[in-house]
Design a protein around this motif. Sequence first.
Motif, mmCIF file in Angstrom:
data_model
loop_
_atom_site.group_PDB
_atom_site.id
_atom_site.type_symbol
_atom_site.label_atom_id
_atom_site.label_comp_id
_atom_site.label_asym_id
_atom_site.label_seq_id
_atom_site.Cartn_x
_atom_site.Cartn_y
_atom_site.Cartn_z
ATOM 1 N N SER A 71 0.821 -1.214 0.000
ATOM 2 C CA SER A 71 0.000 0.000 0.000
ATOM 3 C C SER A 71 0.857 1.267 0.000
ATOM 4 N N HIS A 87 -1.866 -7.112 1.136
ATOM 5 C CA HIS A 87 -2.727 -5.933 1.267
ATOM 6 C C HIS A 87 -2.925 -5.300 -0.103
ATOM 7 N N SER A 116 -7.708 -10.828 0.947
ATOM 8 C CA SER A 116 -8.245 -10.910 2.301
ATOM 9 C C SER A 116 -8.788 -12.289 2.643
ATOM 10 N N SER A 404 -10.523 -0.822 2.138
ATOM 11 C CA SER A 404 -9.145 -0.342 1.923
ATOM 12 C C SER A 404 -9.134 0.830 0.944
ATOM 13 N N GLY A 420 -5.241 -1.308 3.238
ATOM 14 C CA GLY A 420 -5.512 -2.549 3.975
ATOM 15 C C GLY A 420 -6.246 -3.553 3.128
ATOM 16 N N HIS A 421 -7.326 -4.104 3.699
ATOM 17 C CA HIS A 421 -8.123 -5.129 3.014
ATOM 18 C C HIS A 421 -9.559 -4.650 2.827
#
Length: 451
Positions: A71, A87, A116, A404, A420-421
Amino acid sequence: MISDAMDLIKNAKKLVIYSHHDSDGIASAAIAVFVAKRLGLNYELRIKNQLDPLEFSDTEDVYWFNDMGSSKTGEMRKVSAVITDHHNPAILESHITNNGNNIYQFNPHLEGLDGSISQSGSTTTFLFSMNLLPEVFAISHLPVIGSVGDLHDKKFTRLVDMDRQVMLLANENGLVEMKNDIRYFGRSSKPISYMIRFGNDPKINSLYDRPDEVYRFFESLGIDRRSANSTRWVDLKEQERENIINELKHRLENEGGEVARLTGEVYEIKSEPVTSILKDARDFSSIINATSRKSHPEVGIRLCLFERGPTLDEAMQLYNNHTETLRKASKILDGMNESVMGLIHYYDFGSNLENNITGTIATRIITHKRLPRKSIVIVMANLEGSKKISGRISPLLSEVLDLSLIFREAAESVGGSGGGHRNAAGALISMGKEKEFVSNVNKIVEKIITP
Ligand SMILES: [Mn+2]
């Protein structure tokens, strides 16, 4: 490309291993450390909550980012690195060369997989490491621990896709055994009274967080209070486990609960004796997670690499401290007012929460609080001059929302960063921008879902 990435690591004058501070990250770090040691590399290890690209820009060192990094690629400058992460990536390329970078990125999102649920960070690290060092088979139990730590077995009540492939490999290698059994947490680390009281997926309303009811339940099956408080699930006889499961299923049927979710695939570490608290992979993962949250990730890593004795004692001490921290945080939470905006329920702990457990608390809220079926939970805590933010969304919402992407957009529009997810994301923004951030999230959500 894989061989170029391998060469980068093998020829590094100094290899700096960065890994995420949760159990998936610790399992990944253990794999990377195992590889670096066996290859005789000069390495250094850093466990982080999140990455600050300024920390590693423009040096001679080679970086190996595990369970993190994807990310942040947009902010990296002149970095030589391998990323093994799951991620959501900022740049969807396997070889990133802009801004003077030389970054090889391995990430399930680049293969069209959902990071995820399909492939954890430790699975990604493991798959890459198989090329670097064939002996890594000897620690193929670690991706299983990392994957269940990231709840990758939750949606389908078993591991799927690449996580499953690696789990089957660990099984073939005699390291992991899969069983069909009760899915509640604590099979090898908690007494059955605790396990049934806090088991929440599926939730049994007549027992969930009702200790007296739980004792009555066990007494009706011939298990007195003392045994319920001192016996773990793995200590029970086969017949006793079967009886309990049948009774729980009855209750679920009567309450209209999700009977099918009570049992599913669980994973055990074969080399652990049945008396070991680390026998169940999910219990193992919660203990290494605690070592890291209590600032001693190296203890968790040593556990992953088969050290026991004093290492296990130290880990249990950290685990107990972490449990105590969470207990205190839950108490603060009970006395707090939540704020609501649209589907968002948010909680600002200010400086009353260790900022490395905002995610843990957000998970607790989304799992344990009685919130509407479509909810977004946001937990904030102060981090120096910033706000550390963690978000979780209910399973129903994660079908239509990718948190995310929402967090990234909402954070960037107030000068922060996020990612993130789909179902679990985080952000870091300047103090004072939190109301604006929440309202940005709300606006983006409203654009996707018309309320
Ligand atoms: Mn992870």
